[in-house]
Scaffold this active site. Structure first.
Site, PDB file in Angstrom:
ATOM      1  N   VAL A 185       6.342  37.018  29.682  1.00  0.00           N
ATOM      2  CA  VAL A 185       7.349  37.355  29.579  1.00  0.00           C
ATOM      3  C   VAL A 185       8.579  36.625  30.053  1.00  0.00           C
ATOM      4  O   VAL A 185       9.599  37.130  30.320  1.00  0.00           O
ATOM      5  CB  VAL A 185       7.501  38.862  30.283  1.00  0.00           C
ATOM      6  CG1 VAL A 185       6.761  39.797  29.575  1.00  0.00           C
ATOM      7  CG2 VAL A 185       7.201  38.748  31.598  1.00  0.00           C
ATOM      8  N   LYS A 186       8.368  35.250  30.338  1.00  0.00           N
ATOM      9  CA  LYS A 186       9.364  34.581  30.860  1.00  0.00           C
ATOM     10  C   LYS A 186      10.293  33.847  29.787  1.00  0.00           C
ATOM     11  O   LYS A 186       9.704  33.857  28.526  1.00  0.00           O
ATOM     12  CB  LYS A 186       8.599  33.256  31.891  1.00  0.00           C
ATOM     13  CG  LYS A 186       7.835  33.866  33.153  1.00  0.00           C
ATOM     14  CD  LYS A 186       8.775  34.916  34.027  1.00  0.00           C
ATOM     15  CE  LYS A 186       8.401  34.930  35.410  1.00  0.00           C
ATOM     16  NZ  LYS A 186       7.335  36.211  35.553  1.00  0.00           N
TER      17      LYS A 186
END
Ligand SMILES: *Cc1c(COP(=O)(O)O)cnc(C)c1O
Length: 399
Positions: A185-186
């Site tokens: 999710v970065k």
């Protein structure tokens, strides 16, 4: 915010290069790999894109923090000052080194309050670890000054602020070392992965060996390597690095979309009565992955959250104050020192003493804060629609 939103042919192509040779490991197999070195290529791309002298990829952001601490000589009994608002990985890494996390207040920058850092310094303090939360940065000049005065290490956890800058320099490249996470999710993802960045050759050489069982990587092949010190296996695989290589080439696109969408949404939130915004020490350096804003009181913020939920538009809006992952309030496992393996007495005492610690200043900030994650996939029209919907729901709820 997340690069996974733009996963596509470029990622598949890079991964296929690796699948063609079948050499999934980053070291060795020089012949059969036919010149395919995705990890080395990604490290070079990171150095050139972020202006870091050296970069060492790792298997995760947590592993990157752990590696950086080991390479900086942080270990048993050393105190590391860090913020009470962060992701659990920050204190996990400190604890795994035998060191002691010293959690202190944040301010309206949502990162370390320099005054709280100063007040927490003891003869055992070894390192200050700001966490550049939600896409934006800590007051690095103030923290650097404290570190210089007290001869402390500055380690930046920049896992959530890939692409952000402070006075023209990339976040993560300003301290003695800095880390990114490339988890799913970065801003850039490898699936799983991370990196240690540093301008210090010694820290880099140590990081390189530490992530690969202490191998010095100087032998003619892996079998001929010496082991000057102990290490672990925190290696990234070629498949993960390949995904990152495609992603880093898209970073400028991600950042410009984040900025556009963030600014449009902000123009609506600005009209919410009483709303204000997170303090950004260098506004030009915001990565714009989140829009973090405040309402005047906890009661109003809770009312706003309820209204957003009722309208079906809460998704992507984080009320960290009540969140299990990011704020000390809900870290009962930390505060009761629930560990599967024995912690040192000093670590246990430090953790259980957190129960008596009031984080009143952080509470006063976090209980009024909502962070809105900025999607890369929103069209301009959709952000305007979203903003207008937000505004009408919030105006009604708060009037
Ligand atoms: C994601 C994250 C990490 C750790 O990254 P992983 O790759 O998930 O191990 C560390 N610190 C912060 C602030 C993060 O958000």
């Amino acid at each position: 915010m997340p690069g996974f939103e733009f996963f596509g042919d470029e990622e598949r192509k890079e991964v296929n290069d690796v699948l063609e040779t079948g050499i999934l490991m980053r070291y060795g197999f020089d012949g059969p790999r036919k010149g395919i070195w995705k990890s080395k290529e990604l490290e070079a791309a990171i150095c050139s894109r972020f202006g870091s002298e050296y970069a060492q990829l790792t298997s995760s952001g947590t592993a990157a923090l752990t590696t950086a601490m080991a390479a900086l000589g942080i270990g048993a009994g050393d105190e590391v000052i860090m913020p009470a608002f962060t992701f659990v990985a920050s204190f996990e890494a400190v604890l795994s080194m035998g060191a002691i996390p010293v959690l202190v207040d944040i301010d309206e920058s949502l990162t370390l309050a320099p005054a709280a850092v100063k007040a927490a310094i003891t003869p055992k303090t070894k390192c200050v670890m700001p966490v550049h939360m939600c896409g934006s940065m800590a007051d690095l000049d103030a923290l650097k000054e404290i570190c210089t005065e007290h001869k402390l290490i500055l380690l930046e956890d920049a896992c959530q602020s890939i692409g952000g800058t402070y006075k023209g320099k990339a976040l993560g490249t300003i301290g003695d070392a800095g880390t990114f996470s490339f988890d799913f999710v970065k801003t850039i993802t490898c699936g799983e992965g991370g990196v240690v960045m540093t301008n210090n050759k010694d820290v880099y050489i140590k990081s390189d060996a530490f992530t690969d069982h202490g191998h010095d990587h100087l032998g003619v092949d892996r079998g001929a390597d010496l082991h000057p010190f102990l290490g672990y296996n925190f290696r990234i695989s070629e498949l993960h690095a390949a995904v990152g290589l495609a992603q880093i080439k898209k970073l400028d696109t991600f950042l410009s979309l984040q900025k556009r969408n963030n600014q449009i949404l902000r123009s609506y939130i600005e009209q919410v009565p009483g709303a204000s915004f997170r303090v950004v020490p260098d506004p030009a350096g915001d990565s714009f992955s989140f829009l973090s804003w405040f309402l005047p009181s906890q009661a109003q913020t809770e009312k706003a959250i309820e209204a957003l939920k009722a309208a079906g538009i809460l998704g992507g809006n984080f009320y960290w104050y009540a969140n299990n992952w990011h704020y000390i309030r809900k870290w009962d496992h930390l505060k009761t020192a629930k560990s599967l393996y024995a912690l040192s007495e000093a670590q246990q005492n430090a953790l259980t003493s957190l129960q008596n610690n009031a984080f009143a200043k952080s509470d006063a900030v976090m209980s009024r804060c909502i962070s809105t994650a900025i999607s890369l996939t929103w069209t301009e029209e959709q952000v305007h629609e979203k903003g207008a919907q937000f505004l009408s729901v919030l105006k009604a709820a708060l009037s």
